[in-house]
Design a protein around this motif. Structure first.
Motif, short mmCIF file in Angstrom:
data_model
loop_
_atom_site.label_atom_id
_atom_site.label_comp_id
_atom_site.label_asym_id
_atom_site.label_seq_id
_atom_site.Cartn_x
_atom_site.Cartn_y
_atom_site.Cartn_z
N VAL A 143 2.60 4.42 8.34
CA VAL A 143 2.19 5.83 8.29
C VAL A 143 1.26 6.11 7.11
N ASP A 144 1.32 5.28 6.06
CA ASP A 144 0.45 5.51 4.91
C ASP A 144 0.14 4.19 4.20
N GLY A 145 -0.73 4.30 3.20
CA GLY A 145 -1.14 3.10 2.48
C GLY A 145 -0.03 2.41 1.74
N LYS A 146 0.92 3.18 1.22
CA LYS A 146 2.04 2.61 0.49
C LYS A 146 2.90 1.73 1.39
N GLN A 147 3.18 2.25 2.58
CA GLN A 147 3.99 1.49 3.54
C GLN A 147 3.25 0.23 3.99
#
Length: 364
Positions: A202-206
């Motif tokens: 869902v996002d860059g961190k994940q």
């Protein structure tokens, strides 16, 4: 008139004492002044020059993969680590000369009541200065060693296998199953990096966490085939007290075991060679005659020089000319220089060789 040390050859007990002294931390300088309690006598000693030899080596630990025999077949690796072991290499050598008190050169500077003359000595009584205060001895430099690399045991892949793999009794079958798992992890990694995965984060961190996990799995499974290794820095320090022209084994070193004792023939010898190049000579007068020692002289060393060479397996590890107190002679200064009430002198001495470094007039 030649004034030599009582004996050039140091006793075994002295050598042992010097070795112990080399392990002591730096101590504060002490200032001694003439007083009633010491009967107006200041005791000091001169040094012998010892060598602190620090050898830095790189140790590489090799861990064979349990499926090394299948590395070429399943992952195309042609040079897997086939046998666990160690590889050692000498990287660098540091030699630090230092002065250690010589019990055979212990003297008394006798003063009169009311004298303001004082001396500075090291913690062991070695003369450092007269009529001049010095800063405390500085601590020895420490070789900063890099942190060891991440250490694999070669069994990390077991975190990423299933029950069927564990239940299998065939090494060949396990290698096949592990290679299939590895291919799946690689495909998943590529899909994420290309943005073609069925389920994208869902996002860059994940995304970063998922890629990191897959990368770790690849590394562990690949190591099961190719093997793994890690490097670390190991150092050893040896104390050596040169006595004369000599060549001897200071320790031994093995490509497979590392540091070995001097009598352990599992290693090749690391030799130290001492070649005296110049002996300290007494000062002479205008006619070229050796000067007489002043009465009740304050003693100091006139050092000699020697070439210090360390070699191993045909390679020179260290080669330098160093000054040594024990290859020189002793001379002295008139005590009247330091007790003159109108214009007293000061002197500083080299803590490694006992040599006279500076002689001047005290400024009030």
């Amino acid at each position: 008139m030649t004034i030599q040390f009582p004996s050039r050859r140091l006793s075994l007990s002295l050598a042992a004492m010097l070795a112990a002294c080399s392990l002591l931390p730096a101590q504060q300088t002490k200032v001694l002044s003439a007083d009633k309690h010491n009967e107006y006598g200041l005791v000091y000693s001169l040094p012998v020059t010892a060598l602190e030899i620090t050898v830095v080596a790189e140790k590489e630990t090799l861990i064979a993969g349990p499926y090394a025999n299948y590395a070429k077949k399943y992952i195309g690796a042609s040079n897997p680590i086939a046998e666990s072991g160690e590889k050692w290499t000498i990287e660098s050598v540091y030699v630090r000369p230092y002065g250690a008190v010589n019990p055979e050169s212990r003297y008394l500077m006798q003063l009169k009541p009311g004298s303001t003359t004082f001396i500075s000595v090291a913690h062991d009584g070695m003369l450092l200065s007269i009529n001049k205060e010095l800063e405390d001895n500085t601590a020895r430099g420490i070789i900063n060693q890099p942190e060891a690399e991440d250490r694999y045991t070669g069994k990390e892949y077991l975190q990423f296998v299933d029950e069927d793999f564990i239940a299998s009794q065939s090494t060949a079958k396990q290698a096949e199953m592990l290679s299939e798992n590895l291919m799946e992890v690689r495909d998943a990694y590529l899909s994420l990096t290309r943005g073609t995965a069925d389920t994208m984060p869902v996002d860059g961190k994940q995304l970063e966490l998922m890629l990191s996990s897959l990368k770790e799995q690849q590394r562990a499974m690949t190591a099961a085939f190719t093997g793994c290794s890690y490097k670390e820095t190991v150092s050893r320090t040896y104390t050596y007290v040169p006595e004369e022209d000599t060549s001897e084994v200071i320790f031994r070193f093995s490509d497979f075991k590392g540091f070995c004792g001097a009598q352990d023939y599992a290693g090749a010898p690391v030799n130290i060679r001492i070649n005296v190049t110049a002996e300290g000579k007494l000062p002479v007068d205008a006619n070229g005659k050796e000067k007489e020692l002043p009465k009740d002289a304050v003693r100091y060393c006139i050092p000699g020089e020697a070439q210090v060479t360390l070699s191993f397996d045909g390679r020179t590890l260290y080669n330098k000319e160093i000054e040594f107190a024990q290859f020189g002679c002793e001379f002295g200064l008139s005590p009247a220089l330091f007790t003159d009430k109108k214009q007293p002198s000061y002197a500083t001495f080299n803590p490694v060789t006992g040599g006279l470094e500076e002689l001047g007039t005290v400024k009030f």
